[in-house]
Design an enzyme around this catalytic site. Structure first.
Site, PDB file in Angstrom:
ATOM      1  CE  LYS A  53       7.300  -6.229   5.982  1.00 17.40           C
ATOM      2  NZ  LYS A  53       6.951  -5.220   5.049  1.00 17.40           N
ATOM      3  CD  GLN A  97       6.720  -4.417   1.362  1.00 14.04           C
ATOM      4  OE1 GLN A  97       6.392  -5.049   2.676  1.00 14.04           O
ATOM      5  NE2 GLN A  97       7.202  -2.940   1.680  1.00 14.04           N
ATOM      6  CG  ASP A 120       2.679  -1.775   6.884  1.00  9.00           C
ATOM      7  OD1 ASP A 120       2.852  -1.852   8.030  1.00  9.00           O
ATOM      8  OD2 ASP A 120       2.039  -2.170   5.986  1.00  9.00           O
TER       9      ASP A 120
HETATM   10  N1  GUN Z   1       7.797  -0.307   2.177  1.00  8.44           N
HETATM   11  C1  GUN Z   1       8.525   0.168   3.180  1.00  8.44           C
HETATM   12  N2  GUN Z   1       8.430   0.266   4.586  1.00  8.44           N
HETATM   13  C2  GUN Z   1       7.140  -0.260   4.155  1.00  8.44           C
HETATM   14  C3  GUN Z   1       6.385  -0.885   5.275  1.00  8.44           C
HETATM   15  O1  GUN Z   1       6.625  -0.669   6.918  1.00  8.44           O
HETATM   16  N3  GUN Z   1       5.196  -1.205   5.294  1.00  8.44           N
HETATM   17  C4  GUN Z   1       4.549  -1.470   3.659  1.00  8.44           C
HETATM   18  N4  GUN Z   1       3.328  -2.123   3.577  1.00  8.44           N
HETATM   19  N5  GUN Z   1       5.643  -0.871   3.104  1.00  8.44           N
HETATM   20  C5  GUN Z   1       6.830  -0.262   3.282  1.00  8.44           C
END
Ligand code: GUN
Length: 292
Positions: A53, A97, A120
């Protein structure tokens, strides 16, 4: 018959090009979109995602902040960090995350985020907005799947979409999005999961099969209708002594065999994966545009 491939790398790259134009407009107005990612602990898969990211932000000329906190971070310290990010003018969007360490209440942390920065789309406010068909931020993975279908000219209107998996991150929001009225939606949706009896009876009825159950090669050829469109959201690391790393990524679909029956299918890697990060960046650009 061998099916066509839906290539997530190509589709995401055209979306990235569209984003670059929007970022240039924002910069001309003095705004550099900023994304912060918070990682608690040292889960290796999460570390990889977080690095990807940050790297993508840099490629796009966006401001990027990665905050790594130790595994034993207290819930109140994490809540303080959320509060700081809510107030930080250079950060237009941020995410925590997941999964979080067990001693931290995930719901409490998500609730503390400013929904206007929740790129998200996991805050209950954004989940509710999505469900009633007035989305602010759509969760990146299902939004990525919807874009893949749209940009591959797969019309889901009136079709039977069967979703395998009911997670808050993929299955449930995917169902809600495809049920809405309008472009890229209007589908008839069935959701099946680990507790569904005779699951294959449903998957065999799917015109479009979307699989996010987290089990390597779970969907086999006999579970798929001839000519179906198959979208594989799974990423499972399996042992492979023939590869350099000793392991490789496979999806939730038995790709080589299902490919003979589907009309279109997404590969793993190179399918849904690149779309997720792409739609996260799109949400961050949208958040920055909303700040103007
Ligand atoms: N863990 C697995 N997929 C995601 C996601 O799309 N966003 C976040 N914040 N954590 C994750």
């Amino acid at each position: 018959m061998q099916s066509g491939l839906i290539n997530g790398v190509d589709i995401s790259s055209s979306i990235f090009n569209e984003l670059k134009e929007r970022i240039a407009v924002l910069k001309s107005k003095g705004v550099t979109p900023g994304l912060a990612v918070v990682l608690v602990g040292e889960d290796p898969a999460s570390q990889v995602y977080v690095r990807m990211k940050g790297k993508k932000c840099e490629e796009l000329g966006m401001h990027s902040l990665t905050i790594t906190l130790p595994e034993d971070t207290s819930e109140s310290d994490l809540l303080k960090k959320v509060d700081e990010l809510n107030k930080d003018g250079r950060i237009h969007g941020f995410l925590i995350q997941l999964p979080l360490p067990k001693h931290i209440n995930e719901d409490k942390v998500l609730n503390a985020m400013d929904p206007r920065k929740d790129v998200d789309g996991f805050h209950p406010f954004n989940v509710g907005k999505m469900l009633i068909g007035e989305p602010l931020f759509l969760p990146a993975t299902p939004a990525g799947v919807q874009q893949m279908l749209l940009r591959s000219n797969v019309d889901v209107a009136g079709k039977h979409v069967v979703i395998v998996g009911r997670s808050n991150i993929v299955g449930k929001p995917m169902a809600a999005m495809l049920l809405q009225k309008g472009k890229g939606a209007d589908a008839t949706v069935t959701v099946v999961h680990s507790r569904t009896n005779n699951l294959e009876e449903y998957t065999r009825q799917a015109d479009i099969l979307i699989v996010a159950i987290g089990k390597a090669k779970f969907i086999t050829k006999d579970m798929v209708k001839k000519g179906a469109v198959v979208i594989d959201v799974g990423t499972n690391r399996v042992d492979d002594p023939t590869s350099e790393k000793g392991s490789r990524l496979v999806g939730d679909v038995d790709f080589d065999n299902v490919r003979e029956k589907a009309s279109l299918i997404t590969p793993v890697p190179g399918g849904v994966g690149p779309m997720t990060i792409c739609l996260l960046m799109a949400n961050t650009v949208k958040a920055a545009e909303m700040s103007l």
